[in-house]
Scaffold this motif. Structure first.
Motif, short mmCIF file in Angstrom:
data_model
loop_
_atom_site.label_atom_id
_atom_site.label_comp_id
_atom_site.label_asym_id
_atom_site.label_seq_id
_atom_site.Cartn_x
_atom_site.Cartn_y
_atom_site.Cartn_z
N ARG A 153 18.32 -1.93 23.97
CA ARG A 153 17.63 -3.59 25.07
C ARG A 153 16.24 -3.14 24.96
O ARG A 153 15.84 -2.06 25.58
N ARG A 154 15.27 -4.47 25.04
CA ARG A 154 14.22 -4.24 26.09
C ARG A 154 14.45 -4.14 27.70
O ARG A 154 15.59 -4.28 28.38
N GLU A 155 13.62 -3.19 28.02
CA GLU A 155 13.82 -2.85 29.66
C GLU A 155 13.44 -4.84 30.65
O GLU A 155 13.40 -5.13 30.14
N LEU A 156 14.83 -4.52 31.40
CA LEU A 156 14.79 -4.64 33.11
C LEU A 156 15.02 -4.41 34.15
O LEU A 156 15.48 -3.24 33.92
N ALA A 157 14.82 -5.57 34.86
CA ALA A 157 14.49 -4.52 36.86
C ALA A 157 15.56 -3.82 36.64
O ALA A 157 15.08 -3.24 37.24
N VAL A 158 16.77 -4.49 36.56
CA VAL A 158 17.78 -4.39 37.40
C VAL A 158 18.82 -4.46 35.74
O VAL A 158 18.89 -5.53 35.10
N TRP A 159 19.70 -3.56 35.31
CA TRP A 159 20.57 -3.59 34.83
C TRP A 159 22.00 -3.65 35.49
O TRP A 159 22.54 -3.65 36.30
N PRO A 160 22.69 -4.96 34.33
CA PRO A 160 24.06 -5.20 34.38
C PRO A 160 24.86 -4.26 35.93
O PRO A 160 25.09 -3.20 34.78
N LYS A 161 25.78 -4.43 36.11
CA LYS A 161 26.38 -3.72 36.78
C LYS A 161 27.12 -2.88 35.91
O LYS A 161 28.02 -3.59 35.84
N GLY A 162 27.07 -1.12 36.34
CA GLY A 162 29.00 -0.86 35.46
C GLY A 162 27.93 -0.40 33.81
O GLY A 162 28.26 0.34 33.26
N PHE A 163 26.52 -0.29 34.51
CA PHE A 163 25.70 0.41 32.94
C PHE A 163 24.55 0.80 33.79
O PHE A 163 23.86 0.74 34.72
N SER A 273 4.05 -4.52 26.53
CA SER A 273 5.14 -5.01 26.89
C SER A 273 6.08 -3.87 27.55
O SER A 273 6.28 -3.37 27.22
N ARG A 274 7.35 -5.04 27.35
CA ARG A 274 8.44 -4.09 28.20
C ARG A 274 8.69 -3.00 26.75
O ARG A 274 9.10 -3.68 26.01
N ALA A 275 9.30 -1.64 27.74
CA ALA A 275 9.66 -0.85 26.76
C ALA A 275 10.63 -1.38 26.25
O ALA A 275 12.13 -2.03 26.46
N TYR A 276 11.46 -0.27 25.47
CA TYR A 276 12.97 -0.35 24.58
C TYR A 276 13.65 0.71 25.46
O TYR A 276 13.27 2.19 25.84
N CYS A 277 14.44 -0.15 26.15
CA CYS A 277 15.56 1.68 26.56
C CYS A 277 16.50 1.64 26.03
O CYS A 277 17.30 0.58 24.99
N TRP A 278 18.21 3.02 25.79
CA TRP A 278 18.76 3.24 25.86
C TRP A 278 20.08 2.59 26.80
O TRP A 278 19.45 2.60 28.30
N VAL A 279 21.14 1.82 26.76
CA VAL A 279 21.60 1.00 27.92
C VAL A 279 22.84 1.92 27.42
O VAL A 279 23.99 1.69 26.13
N ALA A 280 23.82 2.38 28.41
CA ALA A 280 25.49 2.85 28.10
C ALA A 280 25.94 2.20 29.38
O ALA A 280 25.52 2.38 30.37
#
Length: 305
Positions: A153-163, A273-280
């Motif tokens: 996903r594109r980078e967020l300031a804070v990832w949702p809780k649990g990720f 622009s916003r970087a791409y990130c891995w999220v798990a």
């Protein structure tokens, strides 16, 4: 000898999934659809937990549901627990497999233009991992529990809780178009874009506004033609077909520029622009296959195109 009671004081187990889905999705109807049960069944399951605990989990305002403070805390705890159960269950199912299945949920444009051309190198290095690629731009906290191991996903300031997540690929946007259109329009400055049709994507709202402001040509947007697409990859395809000028992301369009399918009529600015990130899910971040894939993403993202 005193007998130790090891029985866990658990609520009605059938209600846990119903409550977690309703809390995560914010809707009993959506939870019922996800769980393939009736609206009434979800409501009954939630009430059973409230009766068991002696505390309200939702405030019912007409047909709307609003989590109470206790409900929010319980939702967050259950989300982490379900992620752990999903990860453990996936590992259990895969013990009989010689090949490990790794499900990756990626943004469509990045999947088509950057990830797919590189996947052969990951598969050559990780013979024991079978990768299943799903494309989606849905928020990760709205995806079904256990439906993916890694998301992009594109980078967020804070990832949702649990990720957990980390950036692996920086992005810069520049105007691009088909070679014939660039020759016909003779664009030499950002102000010349007023003669063109600007291609917009709903998945990148405000992109042209930000770029034109950075280029000192904010007034161009009022005078230029406009065409909208619901997905960014359609805007890029339209640019290749000569329908107008799109904001192309480097390095995702590096192959298009190298082959001449697209050209960049202006030298800049190349707007970050916003970087791409891995999220798990945090429960999967120590999984060897997840670790290997995320490290591979970071190595590929650091390699010049």
């Amino acid at each position: 000898m005193t007998e130790v009671n090891t029985r866990r004081p658990l609520p009605p187990l059938g209600g846990l999934r119903a409550f977690e889905a309703a809390a995560r999705l914010g809707s009993v109807t959506a939870a019922a659809d996800e769980l393939c049960v009736t609206h009434g069944a979800v409501s009954r399951h939630v009430r059973a937990i409230e009766d068991w605990a002696g505390v309200a989990l939702f405030e019912r305002i007409g047909k709307r549901l609003k989590l109470t403070e206790a409900g929010r805390a319980y939702r967050d705890a259950l989300s982490v627990a379900f992620d752990g159960i999903a990860a453990a269950s996936a590992r259990l199912k895969e013990t009989s497999r010689r090949t490990r299945l790794l499900t990756v949920n990626a943004l469509p444009t990045l999947a088509m233009r950057w990830l797919l051309p590189r996947l052969a190198s990951f598969q050559a290095r990780e013979h024991g991992v079978e990768l299943r690629l799903i494309t989606s731009d849905e928020r990760i906290d709205r995806l079904p529990q256990g439906s993916f191991h890694v998301a992009i996903r594109r980078e967020l300031a804070v990832w949702p809780k649990g990720f957990a997540g980390a950036p692996f690929l920086a992005e810069r946007e520049i105007p691009v178009c088909a070679p014939k259109l660039a020759k016909a329009l003779k664009i030499k400055t950002a102000a010349d874009l007023a003669r063109a049709t600007l291609l917009h994507a709903d998945t990148r709202p405000g992109a042209w506004t930000r770029w034109l402001e950075a280029a000192g040509a904010a007034s161009v947007e009022k005078n230029a033609g406009r065409q909208r697409f619901d997905h960014f990859y359609l805007a890029l395809q339209a640019a290749s077909d000569g329908l107008g000028i799109a904001l192309g992301p480097l390095p995702l369009i590096a192959d298009d520029l190298a082959s001449g399918r697209l050209v960049a009529p202006l030298k800049g600015p190349a707007l970050p622009s916003r970087a791409y990130c891995w999220v798990a899910p945090e429960a999967t971040t120590r999984d060897p296959a997840v670790v290997a894939f995320c490290k591979w993403l970071e190595a590929e993202g650091a390699t010049p195109p």
